[in-house]
Design an enzyme around this catalytic site. Structure first.
Site, mmCIF file in Angstrom:
data_model
loop_
_atom_site.group_PDB
_atom_site.id
_atom_site.type_symbol
_atom_site.label_atom_id
_atom_site.label_comp_id
_atom_site.label_asym_id
_atom_site.label_seq_id
_atom_site.Cartn_x
_atom_site.Cartn_y
_atom_site.Cartn_z
ATOM 1 N N GLU A 83 0.917 -1.270 0.095
ATOM 2 C CA GLU A 83 0.113 0.092 -0.099
ATOM 3 C C GLU A 83 0.880 1.254 0.035
ATOM 4 O O GLU A 83 1.786 1.217 1.063
ATOM 5 C CB GLU A 83 -0.934 0.055 1.209
ATOM 6 C CG GLU A 83 -2.077 1.198 1.247
ATOM 7 C CD GLU A 83 -3.004 1.160 2.302
ATOM 8 O OE1 GLU A 83 -3.251 -0.091 2.676
ATOM 9 O OE2 GLU A 83 -3.773 2.009 2.438
ATOM 10 N N LYS A 261 -7.950 -0.426 10.987
ATOM 11 C CA LYS A 261 -7.321 -0.833 9.895
ATOM 12 C C LYS A 261 -6.174 0.019 9.644
ATOM 13 O O LYS A 261 -5.127 -0.530 9.257
ATOM 14 C CB LYS A 261 -8.577 -0.517 8.665
ATOM 15 C CG LYS A 261 -7.922 -1.427 7.360
ATOM 16 C CD LYS A 261 -6.901 -0.498 6.765
ATOM 17 C CE LYS A 261 -6.677 -1.226 5.312
ATOM 18 N NZ LYS A 261 -5.486 -0.442 4.294
ATOM 19 N N HIS A 375 -2.434 10.625 -0.324
ATOM 20 C CA HIS A 375 -2.510 9.158 -0.469
ATOM 21 C C HIS A 375 -2.567 8.867 -1.774
ATOM 22 O O HIS A 375 -1.828 8.142 -2.498
ATOM 23 C CB HIS A 375 -3.882 8.657 0.232
ATOM 24 C CG HIS A 375 -3.903 6.889 0.071
ATOM 25 N ND1 HIS A 375 -3.114 6.207 0.569
ATOM 26 C CD2 HIS A 375 -4.621 6.393 -0.899
ATOM 27 C CE1 HIS A 375 -3.558 5.055 0.162
ATOM 28 N NE2 HIS A 375 -4.181 4.898 -0.690
#
Ligand code: NAD
Length: 426
Positions: A83, A261, A375
């Site tokens: 990620e 998470k 992100h």
């Protein structure tokens, strides 16, 4: 070993230059970290001895998080994750805590629990007492299974017994408490549970069924705390907003799932990079999040008397340095070397600190500018690669789709085609 976790401009180098810089920061010969490079990792032959029906390997990027000070010691932290933005976010959060002493941790001990399920007890409460009366005998029998662990100062040291109402009637559940030292401990405690089950059945006058550890490792908790600087966070309003975001996650299971998470983004990456069991740790953390009966946040953020942000995280971390893939996987071994840890406790303290840093970074981004800005900018590189960009093209395609504010694969394909045709897409 003295580690310097402040390596400025690490991102401006190539992967092999970074590996050399990281080795230098950790005071290691770069050859000691060879297994972290793409060429040096697990071989197919080694993999063939790890699991069944092996046909290949899956490569996952390993990045190194910088800026961490944990319990007064700098650490350079390997993180295995697919990620984008996880490693950068952890490093950035660690920088915000550094001026206030970094992360401090505490640990409840290397204790794992095995469960032995007793069925069909006619008098469950009487059976419970009878089993407790044989505690010393059961502990001795358990410890006979692992002289090595006992010689290291570990071993089974306590037994508790529960009467559990179930839809199939009352069951008697024996918990064997084992100090597993620097092992994750699953195999160690499962062996003990299987060994003492026949004697438990004899004492209970009935039969046992399941004999296995619980991943709810509630006697192996790691607590991490850090103070994040109000100015580096972006000011008093950001602190107040993170506190409000934290209160939301503490009260609401929908928000808590995503809050946690974010914590697991950090935790799982270090657990994986050190060859530990990601599923075991995740099962433990989520069961801990639900310990009150309602699933809730694993962390809290508060404002201290000086207006800085205080973060606290408590998680069960069943991780070890002996056994499992940690010993068998060369990249995991290099990861452990880079960390410079010698005990399961030290490893757990690092993992909890990364979880807290990751959590802070996500909460800050959400409360300040929204998660997508940072992100998606990093994610743009993955999008560019998905669109077919080669290594030499990824940077340019990613910058263009970010500039165009269209971080989508279709647009990346158009940009790539235009780039290759030597013209501007507009
Ligand atoms: P292991 O059995 O390979 O190693 C533990 C043993 O190593 C101990 O029993 C001890 O005899 C020895 N040892 C040597 N030095 C030690 C030290 N310093 N500290 C402690 N022990 C030392 O592995 P394990 O840790 O018992 O089991 C971990 C593995 O079990 C992982 O691969 C995990 O994936 C797997 N597993 C997990 C589950 C689960 O989580 N539900 C279930 C089954 C198996």
């Amino acid at each position: 070993m003295s580690i310097n976790s402040r390596i400025s401009g690490l991102r401006d180098h190539t992967p092999s230059e970074r590996l050399a810089l990281v080795a230098d920061g950790a005071g290691l010969d770069p050859a000691a970290l060879d297994a972290l490079s793409a060429e040096g990792g697990l071989s197919l032959g080694q993999a063939d001895h790890m699991i069944e029906n092996v046909v290949g390997l899956l490569a996952i990027p390993v990045g190194v998080a910088t800026n961490f000070t944990i319990d007064g010691q700098d650490r350079l932290i390997p993180m295995a994750t697919e990620e984008p933005s996880v490693v950068a976010a952890a490093s950035n959060a660690a920088r915000m805590a550094r001026g206030h002493g970094g992360f401090t941790t505490s640990y409840t001990g290397d204790v794992m629990i095995a469960q032995i399920q007793v069925l069909d007890a006619v008098d469950p409460h009487g059976t419970r007492f009878a089993l407790l009366e044989t505690k010393d005998e059961l502990l001795a029998l358990a410890n006979e299974q692992d002289p090595m662990l006992v010689s290291l100062g570990g071993g089974a040291f306590d037994i508790s017994v529960r009467v559990l109402p179930t839809r199939a009637g009352a069951q008697v559940i024996v918990h064997l408490h084992v100090d597993v030292r620097d092992a994750m401990g699953a195999n160690a405690v499962n062996t003990m549970a299987e060994a003492i089950a026949p004697r438990i059945a004899e004492v209970a006058g009935t039969r046992t069924l399941l004999r296995i550890l619980t991943n709810k490792a509630e006697l192996r908790l790691t607590r991490a705390r850090a103070v994040f600087d109000v100015e580096l966070l972006g000011g008093a309003q950001v602190v107040d907003d993170i506190v409000a975001a934290s209160a939301f996650a503490e009260a609401d299971p929908y928000r808590a799932a995503t809050h946690n998470k974010g914590i697991m983004n950090g935790i799982t990456a270090v657990v994986l990079a050190t060859g530990n069991d990601t599923r075991a740790v995740e099962a433990g953390c989520h069961s801990h999040a639900a310990r009150s009966g309602q699933y809730a946040a694993l962390s809290q953020f508060e404002k201290d008397a000086d207006g800085n942000l205080v973060g606290t995280l408590e998680v069960p971390l069943a991780v070890g340095l002996v056994g499992g893939a940690t010993r068998a996987h060369p990249t995991a071994q290099a990861g452990v070397k880079l960390l410079g840890v010698e005990t399961a406790r030290e490893l757990a303290s690092i993992i909890a600190a990364v979880g807290l840093a990751q959590n802070l970074a996500a909460c800050r981004a959400l409360a300040a500018e929204g998660i997508q800005r940072g992100h998606m900018t990093l994610h743009a590189r993955t999008i560019a690669a998905s669109a077919g960009a080669e290594v030499g093209e990824i940077g340019e395609v990613a910058s263009r789709i970010v500039a165009d504010r269209q971080i989508r694969v279709e647009h990346a394909r158009e940009v790539l085609a235009a780039l290759r045709a030597g013209r501007n897409p507009a």
